[in-house]
Design a protein around this motif. Structure first.
Motif, mmCIF file in Angstrom:
data_model
loop_
_atom_site.group_PDB
_atom_site.id
_atom_site.type_symbol
_atom_site.label_atom_id
_atom_site.label_comp_id
_atom_site.label_asym_id
_atom_site.label_seq_id
_atom_site.Cartn_x
_atom_site.Cartn_y
_atom_site.Cartn_z
ATOM 1 N N MET A 11 8.235 -2.976 -9.304
ATOM 2 C CA MET A 11 8.236 -3.507 -8.045
ATOM 3 C C MET A 11 8.203 -2.456 -6.827
ATOM 4 O O MET A 11 8.637 -1.533 -6.934
ATOM 5 C CB MET A 11 9.474 -4.381 -7.799
ATOM 6 N N TYR A 12 7.103 -2.883 -5.955
ATOM 7 C CA TYR A 12 6.801 -1.786 -5.027
ATOM 8 C C TYR A 12 6.786 -2.448 -3.704
ATOM 9 O O TYR A 12 6.200 -3.594 -3.238
ATOM 10 C CB TYR A 12 5.296 -1.304 -5.241
ATOM 11 N N LEU A 13 7.788 -1.912 -2.990
ATOM 12 C CA LEU A 13 8.059 -2.793 -1.509
ATOM 13 C C LEU A 13 7.522 -1.525 -0.560
ATOM 14 O O LEU A 13 7.834 -0.289 -0.669
ATOM 15 C CB LEU A 13 9.515 -2.778 -1.551
ATOM 16 N N THR A 14 7.115 -2.246 0.705
ATOM 17 C CA THR A 14 6.612 -1.019 1.848
ATOM 18 C C THR A 14 7.557 -1.546 3.055
ATOM 19 O O THR A 14 7.803 -2.864 3.239
ATOM 20 C CB THR A 14 5.265 -0.995 1.855
ATOM 21 N N ARG A 15 7.591 -0.615 4.073
ATOM 22 C CA ARG A 15 7.882 -0.830 5.143
ATOM 23 C C ARG A 15 7.062 -0.165 6.139
ATOM 24 O O ARG A 15 7.233 0.958 6.374
ATOM 25 C CB ARG A 15 9.483 -0.452 5.517
ATOM 26 N N ILE A 16 6.312 -0.890 7.059
ATOM 27 C CA ILE A 16 5.368 -0.248 7.963
ATOM 28 C C ILE A 16 5.564 -0.847 9.308
ATOM 29 O O ILE A 16 5.409 -2.079 9.610
ATOM 30 C CB ILE A 16 4.040 -0.559 7.290
ATOM 31 N N ASP A 17 5.734 0.043 10.158
ATOM 32 C CA ASP A 17 5.994 -0.152 11.727
ATOM 33 C C ASP A 17 5.154 0.713 12.486
ATOM 34 O O ASP A 17 5.826 1.861 12.593
ATOM 35 C CB ASP A 17 7.257 -0.206 12.031
ATOM 36 N N PRO A 18 3.890 0.722 12.843
ATOM 37 C CA PRO A 18 3.230 1.753 13.275
ATOM 38 C C PRO A 18 3.791 2.278 14.925
ATOM 39 O O PRO A 18 4.070 3.475 15.215
ATOM 40 C CB PRO A 18 1.729 1.147 13.697
ATOM 41 N N ASP A 19 4.527 1.400 15.394
ATOM 42 C CA ASP A 19 5.077 1.724 16.787
ATOM 43 C C ASP A 19 6.359 2.729 16.636
ATOM 44 O O ASP A 19 6.641 3.629 17.570
ATOM 45 C CB ASP A 19 5.679 0.528 17.554
ATOM 46 N N GLU A 20 6.972 2.711 15.536
ATOM 47 C CA GLU A 20 7.990 3.545 15.099
ATOM 48 C C GLU A 20 7.623 4.483 14.183
ATOM 49 O O GLU A 20 8.509 5.493 13.955
ATOM 50 C CB GLU A 20 9.154 2.970 14.719
ATOM 51 N N LYS A 21 6.369 4.784 14.070
ATOM 52 C CA LYS A 21 5.679 5.851 13.109
ATOM 53 C C LYS A 21 6.308 5.806 11.812
ATOM 54 O O LYS A 21 6.931 6.673 11.255
ATOM 55 C CB LYS A 21 5.797 7.085 13.510
ATOM 56 N N MET A 22 6.653 4.532 11.186
ATOM 57 C CA MET A 22 7.562 4.321 9.848
ATOM 58 C C MET A 22 6.466 4.077 9.031
ATOM 59 O O MET A 22 5.951 2.686 9.092
ATOM 60 C CB MET A 22 8.519 3.263 10.101
ATOM 61 N N TYR A 23 6.377 4.664 7.933
ATOM 62 C CA TYR A 23 5.410 4.141 6.737
ATOM 63 C C TYR A 23 6.344 4.732 5.351
ATOM 64 O O TYR A 23 6.223 5.606 5.142
ATOM 65 C CB TYR A 23 4.149 5.020 6.777
ATOM 66 N N ARG A 24 7.171 3.628 5.082
ATOM 67 C CA ARG A 24 7.988 3.846 3.875
ATOM 68 C C ARG A 24 7.915 3.000 2.879
ATOM 69 O O ARG A 24 7.095 2.097 3.045
ATOM 70 C CB ARG A 24 9.528 3.671 4.375
ATOM 71 N N PHE A 25 7.998 3.692 1.578
ATOM 72 C CA PHE A 25 7.859 2.710 0.337
ATOM 73 C C PHE A 25 9.078 2.995 -0.532
ATOM 74 O O PHE A 25 9.871 3.842 -0.265
ATOM 75 C CB PHE A 25 6.914 3.115 -0.470
ATOM 76 N N TYR A 26 9.512 1.992 -1.593
ATOM 77 C CA TYR A 26 10.483 1.924 -2.094
ATOM 78 C C TYR A 26 10.020 1.096 -3.451
ATOM 79 O O TYR A 26 9.730 0.119 -3.456
ATOM 80 C CB TYR A 26 11.694 0.892 -1.517
ATOM 81 N N ARG A 27 10.028 1.903 -4.506
ATOM 82 C CA ARG A 27 9.751 1.652 -5.898
ATOM 83 C C ARG A 27 10.827 1.350 -6.652
ATOM 84 O O ARG A 27 11.857 2.114 -7.115
ATOM 85 C CB ARG A 27 8.747 2.454 -6.654
ATOM 86 N N LEU A 28 10.991 0.143 -7.433
ATOM 87 C CA LEU A 28 12.184 -0.037 -8.611
ATOM 88 C C LEU A 28 11.183 -0.496 -10.066
ATOM 89 O O LEU A 28 10.201 -1.201 -9.953
ATOM 90 C CB LEU A 28 12.864 -1.364 -8.052
ATOM 91 N N GLU A 29 12.013 0.019 -11.115
ATOM 92 C CA GLU A 29 11.400 -0.203 -12.339
ATOM 93 C C GLU A 29 12.596 -0.040 -13.347
ATOM 94 O O GLU A 29 13.532 0.941 -13.020
ATOM 95 C CB GLU A 29 10.304 1.063 -12.628
ATOM 96 N N ILE A 30 12.454 -0.911 -14.074
ATOM 97 C CA ILE A 30 13.338 -1.121 -15.171
ATOM 98 C C ILE A 30 12.699 -0.362 -16.544
ATOM 99 O O ILE A 30 11.653 -0.708 -16.977
ATOM 100 C CB ILE A 30 13.960 -2.345 -15.581
ATOM 101 N N VAL A 31 13.638 0.405 -17.272
ATOM 102 C CA VAL A 31 13.025 1.238 -18.245
ATOM 103 C C VAL A 31 14.112 1.079 -19.581
ATOM 104 O O VAL A 31 15.518 1.255 -19.237
ATOM 105 C CB VAL A 31 12.596 2.680 -18.170
ATOM 106 N N PRO A 32 13.745 0.968 -20.820
ATOM 107 C CA PRO A 32 14.688 1.166 -21.699
ATOM 108 C C PRO A 32 15.140 2.619 -21.937
ATOM 109 O O PRO A 32 14.347 3.500 -21.688
ATOM 110 C CB PRO A 32 13.907 0.603 -23.002
ATOM 111 N N GLY A 33 16.474 2.933 -22.467
ATOM 112 C CA GLY A 33 16.926 4.184 -22.695
ATOM 113 C C GLY A 33 16.875 4.470 -24.394
ATOM 114 O O GLY A 33 16.493 3.564 -25.165
#
Length: 71
Positions: A1-23
């Motif tokens: 899962m790939y999430l982004t948060r973009i706000d050019p006025d605040e100069k915010m260009y962030r991402f957050y990635r979540l992945e489930i993996v077996p151990g």
């Protein structure tokens, strides 16, 4: 899962990635990576006893991030 948060006025260009993996020992990991889009991010893995626990944790994180503007 790939999430982004973009706000050019605040100069915010962030991402957050979540992945489930077996151990290797029957456990499951929730891998999280976050940072600025276009750059290397920070990474963390949290381990859970079952896949359902890892999925529940991923859902909780997804909901918290969506409340903060990630989509």
């Amino acid at each position: 899962m790939y999430l982004t948060r973009i706000d050019p006025d605040e100069k915010m260009y962030r991402f957050y990635r979540l992945e489930i993996v077996p151990g290797l020992f029957g456990d499951w990991g929730l891998v999280r990576e976050w940072g600025r889009i276009g750059r290397g991010g920070r990474m963390r893995t949290d381990w859970y006893d079952s896949e359902d626990d890892a999925k529940g944790a991923r859902f909780d994180l997804q909901m918290r991030k969506s409340k903060r503007g990630y989509g």
